[in-house]
Design a protein around this motif. Structure first.
Motif, mmCIF file in Angstrom:
data_model
loop_
_atom_site.group_PDB
_atom_site.id
_atom_site.type_symbol
_atom_site.label_atom_id
_atom_site.label_comp_id
_atom_site.label_asym_id
_atom_site.label_seq_id
_atom_site.Cartn_x
_atom_site.Cartn_y
_atom_site.Cartn_z
ATOM 1 N N VAL A 474 8.107 -42.783 88.701
ATOM 2 C CA VAL A 474 9.093 -41.949 89.402
ATOM 3 C C VAL A 474 10.412 -42.710 89.486
ATOM 4 C CG1 VAL A 474 9.643 -40.691 91.519
ATOM 5 C CG2 VAL A 474 7.264 -40.868 90.754
ATOM 6 N N SER A 475 11.407 -42.241 88.713
ATOM 7 C CA SER A 475 12.734 -42.876 88.710
ATOM 8 C C SER A 475 12.642 -44.389 88.499
ATOM 9 C CB SER A 475 13.469 -42.578 90.026
ATOM 10 O OG SER A 475 13.654 -41.191 90.175
ATOM 11 N N ASP A 504 9.267 -34.115 85.622
ATOM 12 C CA ASP A 504 10.328 -33.741 86.566
ATOM 13 C C ASP A 504 11.680 -34.075 85.931
ATOM 14 O OD1 ASP A 504 10.844 -33.133 89.690
ATOM 15 O OD2 ASP A 504 12.256 -34.670 88.994
ATOM 16 N N ARG A 506 14.646 -34.571 87.177
ATOM 17 C CA ARG A 506 15.497 -35.563 87.831
ATOM 18 C C ARG A 506 14.898 -36.974 87.782
ATOM 19 N NH1 ARG A 506 16.326 -33.545 93.702
ATOM 20 N NH2 ARG A 506 14.167 -32.918 93.368
ATOM 21 N N SER A 507 13.591 -37.068 88.008
ATOM 22 C CA SER A 507 12.988 -38.397 88.173
ATOM 23 C C SER A 507 12.043 -38.790 87.044
ATOM 24 C CB SER A 507 12.232 -38.454 89.505
ATOM 25 O OG SER A 507 11.256 -37.425 89.559
ATOM 26 N N ALA A 510 7.050 -36.704 88.850
ATOM 27 C CA ALA A 510 6.934 -36.540 90.291
ATOM 28 C C ALA A 510 5.451 -36.495 90.643
ATOM 29 C CB ALA A 510 7.627 -35.253 90.750
ATOM 30 N N TYR A 538 10.141 -42.034 97.104
ATOM 31 C CA TYR A 538 9.723 -41.783 95.725
ATOM 32 C C TYR A 538 8.204 -41.580 95.581
ATOM 33 C CZ TYR A 538 8.341 -46.743 95.205
ATOM 34 O OH TYR A 538 7.742 -47.976 95.340
#
Length: 565
Positions: A474-475, A504, A506-507, A510, A538
């Motif tokens: 995640v990110s 996901d 954006r990240s 997720a 996160y």
């Protein structure tokens, strides 16, 4: 000794009665160990199933007869023989017979699809199969495309006595209709023989002594195929012997408290085709002269509870989901647990909520261990005299080295997360006919790369963080599903849960959480609030889905890969 403690910090945490090293070369083969135990414990009860008992003397005689019958069919030393059935009295007899005939056991999940069964029979090169008739329809679909030439058909009531056996077989076939119609294709050289007939014919034959050595293959133990096609872990006689003796050294001091003048009972609810039950229930049970209480269908919780009510159980190996199901069953809570001294958890992470509930109900703590098909299986285990839940998989077994390494194979300092790598006498010889796959997991200094991510603390205890492939990114931050599941399962409204990663924008990924509710009133917002209190941003599940049940393997392990699919 100080040098040993530097390399093996876990030794300072060992129970006083457990040695750091044992003689794992005491027996030349598993057959030697089994036959000694059959003689030593001849008068004891080896198995109980459906209220019918088999003595060790009976298992000895029947396995000798079946072994002689297999030899008479032309099965040479090293020939592979598949066994496909649930926990029935025929299973221990079949294992011992195959090994005593000088052959190799190929354990098969009876719930396999035709495709999965065909792959395993072809890959192993099995020449014979001992199969419960309930699953013969699956075999019939693929037999002609496999090397199998001898089929032994077992029935549920075979070893339950004449009248009881007839009654059980009639009920299974005609009342409960558990045996689907099948027709075994009798191609050239293919024979089909009923289990009891093979036993009867074998009594008129002599079992020829085969020169079996420590380097001969005892088992082809197929992995679940979670990392691709299912592969056979090649377990040699010396490797299985080593793990049985390692387990004996760890378990015996605790079991000795109950005395050695009678046969203790182990609840064999895990399927014997699985490496956990194969070693922890059958092999260790034979070694110690224990009675295996065989449970053909552990998913039938009411039936399992009725069986457990029939006799005191001293040892209970299980996976988290089975402990959880029983600990939440009101009828189970009414049983007598006064003689239960060992509850061992493995196969998947034992969750704190389950361990606490089990101890509350039974008075016996769950002692978590860790192992794999590739390690026969036991690698680590917690101390039995520590009743507190630690969330760790414990200490390496005697004669076993565990290293925590980075992706380049370098040892990491204590407290760092890395891949759990294992070296010891119980580690497999490799994957059957797959040198390329073997090379991926075996290091030049003899360690097996488990694919599990773990951390070792200064006392030598190891905590599993997760499977490498299950890790969620995640990110750029690592999120481990085990951590999410451990914390969420402590919520009083949650019965079971599983976490996976989903794409996901954006990240990158997720966290998605699947939940089976204990409290029907539990809402998504309630759970989201709980996660907000317990996880940094996160790690918080971005998606929550409630389900009536979660997909599980036949051992009861939650299948994250099916949730991902």
């Amino acid at each position: 000794m100080s040098a040993d403690l530097d390399k093996r910090p876990w030794l300072k945490s060992y129970p006083a009665s457990v040695p750091a090293e044992i003689d794992v070369q005491r027996y030349g083969s598993l057959v030697e160990l089994l036959e000694e135990s059959f003689q030593r414990h001849a008068r004891r009860t080896a198995t109980v199933c459906m209220n019918t008992t088999q003595s060790y003397a009976a298992v000895n005689e029947m396995s000798q007869s079946l072994g002689a019958w297999l030899q008479a069919k032309g099965l040479a030393r090293g020939a592979r023989v598949a066994i496909m059935m649930p926990n029935l009295p025929q299973y221990p007899v079949a294992i011992a017979a195959v090994l005593r005939a000088g052959c190799t056991v190929v354990n098969v999940n009876p719930l396999y699809s035709a495709r999965e069964l065909e792959h395993q029979l072809r890959d192993s090169g099995a020449e014979a199969i001992i199969v419960l008739e309930n699953f013969a329809h699956t075999l019939a679909q693929v037999l002609e495309r496999t090397p199998v030439r001898h089929v032994v058909l077992a029935a549920m009531g075979d070893l339950l006595g004449f009248w009881k056996g007839q009654l059980v077989n009639f009920a299974v076939r005609h009342v409960r209709k558990m045996v689907a119609e099948f027709s075994i294709p009798l191609g050239e050289g293919v024979s089909v023989t009923r289990f009891n007939l093979a036993l009867a014919e074998g009594t008129r034959m002599s079992l020829k002594r085969v020169a079996i050595g420590p380097e001969d293959v005892a088992f082809l133990q197929y992995t679940g195929g979670t990392t691709g096609v299912s592969k056979g872990a090649t377990l040699l006689h010396r490797q299985v012997v080593a793990n049985v003796l390692q387990c004996e050294a760890w378990f015996q001091p605790m079991l000795a408290k109950l005395g050695t003048e009678r046969a203790l009972t182990v609840a064999c609810a895990l399927p014997l085709y699985h490496i956990f039950a194969l070693t922890a229930c059958f092999m260790l049970g034979v070694r110690l002269g224990m009675t295996n209480l065989l449970i053909p269908n552990p998913r039938d919780i009411p039936g399992l509870v009725r069986t457990l009510a029939q006799r005191p159980v001293n040892m209970f190996p299980a996976v988290n989901t089975l402990f959880n199901a029983l600990a939440n069953d009101p009828d189970f809570a009414r049983l007598d647990f006064s003689e239960l001294v060992i509850s061992t958890g493995g196969g998947m992470a034992v969750q704190q909520s389950t361990a606490e509930r089990w101890k509350q109900v039974t008075g016996c703590p769950v002692v978590e261990g860790y192992g794999l098909s590739e390690t026969s299986p036991v690698v680590t285990i917690n101390r039995f005299d520590d009743a507190s839940f630690s969330g760790t998989i414990g200490l390496p077994m005697p004669n076993t080295d565990v290293a925590i390494r980075d992706d380049e194979g370098r040892d990491l300092p204590l407290g760092s997360a890395g891949e759990i790598c294992i070296r010891g006498p119980q580690v497999m010889a490799g994957y059957w006919n797959r040198p390329d796959e073997t090379a991926k997991v075996m290091t030049s200094d003899g360690f097996f790369r488990s694919g599990d991510v773990g951390v070792m603390d200064p006392s030598g205890r190891i905590r599993i963080v997760d499977r490498k492939k299950d890790m969620i990114l995640v990110s750029g931050f690592n999120v481990y599903p085990n951590e999410i599941e451990q914390v969420v399962s402590l919520h009083p409204g949650v019965l079971e849960c599983a976490a996976i990663g989903v794409p996901d924008e954006r990240s990158g990924e997720a966290v998605k959480l699947f939940v089976v509710r204990r409290d029907p009133g539990l809402s998504e917002s309630d759970l989201a609030d709980y996660c907000r209190e317990n996880f940094t941003a996160y790690k918080r599940p971005r998606h929550i889905e409630f389900r009536d049940e979660l997909p599980k393997s036949n051992v009861g392990k939650i299948l994250r890969r099916e949730l991902r699919a």
